[in-house]
Design a protein around this motif. Structure first.
Motif, PDB file in Angstrom:
ATOM      1  N   GLN A  94       0.667 -13.642  -2.904  1.00  0.00           N
ATOM      2  CA  GLN A  94       0.044 -12.522  -2.200  1.00  0.00           C
ATOM      3  C   GLN A  94      -1.407 -12.843  -1.868  1.00  0.00           C
ATOM      4  O   GLN A  94      -1.892 -12.527  -0.794  1.00  0.00           O
ATOM      5  CB  GLN A  94       0.116 -11.257  -3.054  1.00  0.00           C
ATOM      6  CG  GLN A  94      -0.117  -9.971  -2.292  1.00  0.00           C
ATOM      7  CD  GLN A  94       1.138  -9.484  -1.602  1.00  0.00           C
ATOM      8  OE1 GLN A  94       2.237  -9.681  -2.086  1.00  0.00           O
ATOM      9  NE2 GLN A  94       0.986  -8.863  -0.450  1.00  0.00           N
ATOM     10  N   GLY A  95      -2.093 -13.431  -2.829  1.00  0.00           N
ATOM     11  CA  GLY A  95      -3.473 -13.851  -2.595  1.00  0.00           C
ATOM     12  C   GLY A  95      -4.457 -12.715  -2.447  1.00  0.00           C
ATOM     13  O   GLY A  95      -5.423 -12.810  -1.687  1.00  0.00           O
ATOM     14  N   LEU A  96      -4.226 -11.621  -3.195  1.00  0.00           N
ATOM     15  CA  LEU A  96      -5.133 -10.481  -3.170  1.00  0.00           C
ATOM     16  C   LEU A  96      -5.546 -10.125  -4.601  1.00  0.00           C
ATOM     17  O   LEU A  96      -4.986 -10.659  -5.558  1.00  0.00           O
ATOM     18  CB  LEU A  96      -4.459  -9.275  -2.513  1.00  0.00           C
ATOM     19  CG  LEU A  96      -4.046  -9.438  -1.046  1.00  0.00           C
ATOM     20  CD1 LEU A  96      -3.274  -8.214  -0.583  1.00  0.00           C
ATOM     21  CD2 LEU A  96      -5.256  -9.681  -0.151  1.00  0.00           C
ATOM     22  N   PHE A  97      -6.491  -9.202  -4.746  1.00  0.00           N
ATOM     23  CA  PHE A  97      -6.999  -8.873  -6.081  1.00  0.00           C
ATOM     24  C   PHE A  97      -5.887  -8.370  -7.001  1.00  0.00           C
ATOM     25  O   PHE A  97      -5.803  -8.758  -8.163  1.00  0.00           O
ATOM     26  CB  PHE A  97      -8.113  -7.826  -5.979  1.00  0.00           C
ATOM     27  CG  PHE A  97      -8.599  -7.367  -7.323  1.00  0.00           C
ATOM     28  CD1 PHE A  97      -9.471  -8.152  -8.066  1.00  0.00           C
ATOM     29  CD2 PHE A  97      -8.176  -6.157  -7.860  1.00  0.00           C
ATOM     30  CE1 PHE A  97      -9.911  -7.750  -9.318  1.00  0.00           C
ATOM     31  CE2 PHE A  97      -8.607  -5.740  -9.110  1.00  0.00           C
ATOM     32  CZ  PHE A  97      -9.479  -6.539  -9.837  1.00  0.00           C
ATOM     33  N   LYS A  98      -5.026  -7.466  -6.481  1.00  0.00           N
ATOM     34  CA  LYS A  98      -3.996  -6.883  -7.348  1.00  0.00           C
ATOM     35  C   LYS A  98      -2.993  -7.941  -7.802  1.00  0.00           C
ATOM     36  O   LYS A  98      -2.546  -7.927  -8.944  1.00  0.00           O
ATOM     37  CB  LYS A  98      -3.266  -5.733  -6.643  1.00  0.00           C
ATOM     38  CG  LYS A  98      -2.535  -6.097  -5.374  1.00  0.00           C
ATOM     39  CD  LYS A  98      -1.886  -4.864  -4.748  1.00  0.00           C
ATOM     40  CE  LYS A  98      -1.189  -5.206  -3.438  1.00  0.00           C
ATOM     41  NZ  LYS A  98      -0.553  -4.021  -2.816  1.00  0.00           N
ATOM     42  N   SER A  99      -2.640  -8.878  -6.920  1.00  0.00           N
ATOM     43  CA  SER A  99      -1.704  -9.927  -7.329  1.00  0.00           C
ATOM     44  C   SER A  99      -2.368 -10.908  -8.284  1.00  0.00           C
ATOM     45  O   SER A  99      -1.732 -11.416  -9.223  1.00  0.00           O
ATOM     46  CB  SER A  99      -1.155 -10.667  -6.105  1.00  0.00           C
ATOM     47  OG  SER A  99      -2.196 -11.230  -5.337  1.00  0.00           O
ATOM     48  N   ALA A 100      -3.660 -11.156  -8.072  1.00  0.00           N
ATOM     49  CA  ALA A 100      -4.407 -12.015  -8.991  1.00  0.00           C
ATOM     50  C   ALA A 100      -4.466 -11.401 -10.380  1.00  0.00           C
ATOM     51  O   ALA A 100      -4.338 -12.095 -11.393  1.00  0.00           O
ATOM     52  CB  ALA A 100      -5.813 -12.256  -8.454  1.00  0.00           C
ATOM     53  N   ALA A 101      -4.640 -10.072 -10.425  1.00  0.00           N
ATOM     54  CA  ALA A 101      -4.682  -9.384 -11.713  1.00  0.00           C
ATOM     55  C   ALA A 101      -3.349  -9.500 -12.435  1.00  0.00           C
ATOM     56  O   ALA A 101      -3.302  -9.730 -13.653  1.00  0.00           O
ATOM     57  CB  ALA A 101      -5.041  -7.912 -11.492  1.00  0.00           C
TER      58      ALA A 101
END
Length: 344
Positions: A94-101
């Motif tokens: 996804q490469g976004l903050f929520k997926s990183a979390a």
């Protein structure tokens, strides 16, 4: 290195989840004994069920995490669930903050993210940039699989439609007046951006021409596309078959698979058509088909000729309906060719 528990994080949207399916297949082929778990949001969950490349699906219920109270009350439980799997590899597609979390909370000691990561997700995971960082998003995702030693010569979009799901799709189609053995073309008037929609007036004209040529037009889409569908139904000489909002994703996949061709813009069902092997005729204006057009060679992309093509604007700041200049005659000529080739 051999991996035993692999986490894939690809939450949404429908087209994006379809784009990531080849990664799961490549991983399973390379690490057949690994347990592969996929975290996804509810709207795309159906795409992943009964897939032999995926051992477990975890739903990320996004609405529960939107408020601070929701985050505090659900975050610990979700993190505990992830850590209980003892992942040794997490792949953030996804490469976004929520997926990183989610990738971080999984506890996986090795975390990878695809090249075009944003929102500081590359600070959580190792960014992987291969030979396709400027190419189609499917190939960008597969660069991560290739980094892990996977063979990516054969790109597989595996969507497993069970016999029960196929029978339900047949029943829904029959109730709407469509027999799937008759030649039909699916029309998808809706997209998630106003600027990506081909005008409904063009769909009306195309539906009439299809009927005149003994091809049944079938409108598909999500429940929120029903307004567009109604505009088409109200203005055609013979109303098309309307399946808007009447199917699950798997049922829709089956109906698209049995069709002669798909016609629509840059939208999730277009990528679903690609996945099930149906020829796509698509109109592109604000987005770039090189990045997220129909994957593969057996599809036709009709591009607007405007200098601002590929502007990535959800709504044109100039109030310019560029897709309207892709004529009905042009689209029908391409559809007719695709239908003729499928009937050979």
């Amino acid at each position: 290195m051999t991996y035993k528990n692999i986490l894939i994080v690809k939450l949404s949207a429908i087209g994006d989840v379809i784009h990531a399916l080849p990664v799961a297949h490549a991983l399973k082929q390379t690490y057949p004994n690994a347990r592969i778990t996929w975290v996804v949001e509810k709207p795309a969950y159906d795409l992943l069920t009964n897939n032999p490349d995926i051992d477990e699906i975890i739903i990320f219920d996004k609405p529960k995490f939107k408020s601070l109270t929701g985050l505090l009350s659900n975050g610990y439980t979700f993190s505990k669930l992830l850590k209980s799997h003892h992942f040794d590899l997490a792949i953030d597609l996804q490469g976004l903050f929520k997926s990183a979390a989610i990738s971080y909370l999984s506890g996986a000691p090795k975390r990878l993210v695809y090249c075009n990561a944003r929102e500081l997700s590359d600070k959580i995971s190792q960014r992987i940039c291969g030979n396709h960082e400027d190419d189609h998003v499917v190939d960008r995702y597969l660069d991560v699989a290739q980094h892990l030693g996977c063979n990516i010569d054969q790109v597989q979009f595996l969507i497993n439609i069970t016999e029960v799901e196929a029978q339900k799709a047949e029943t829904i189609a029959n109730h709407a007046g469509l027999r799937l053995e008759n030649p039909y073309v699916v029309l998808a008037p809706g997209t998630n951006w106003p600027s990506k929609c081909w005008p409904t007036t063009h769909f009306v004209e195309l539906a009439d021409i299809l009927y005149d040529n003994n091809i049944i037009p079938v409108i598909i889409g999500a429940p929120n596309d029903q307004r567009l569908a109604q505009e088409i139904l109200s203005n055609t000489k013979i109303p098309p078959i309307d399946l808007t909002g009447k199917t699950s994703l798997k049922q829709l996949a089956y109906i698209i698979k049995k069709s002669q061709a798909f016609v629509g813009g840059d939208t999730g069902p277009m990528h679903l058509a690609v996945a099930v092997g149906t020829s796509v005729v698509t109109m592109f204006g604000p987005t770039d088909p090189k990045r997220n057009g129909p994957y593969g060679r057996n599809h036709r992309v009709l591009l607007v000729s405007d200098s601002c093509q590929g502007c990535w604007q959800r709504k044109c700041p100039k109030n310019n309906d560029c897709l309207a200049r892709i004529s009905v005659d042009t689209v029908f000529a391409v559809v007719q060719q695709e239908v003729s080739e499928r009937q050979i």
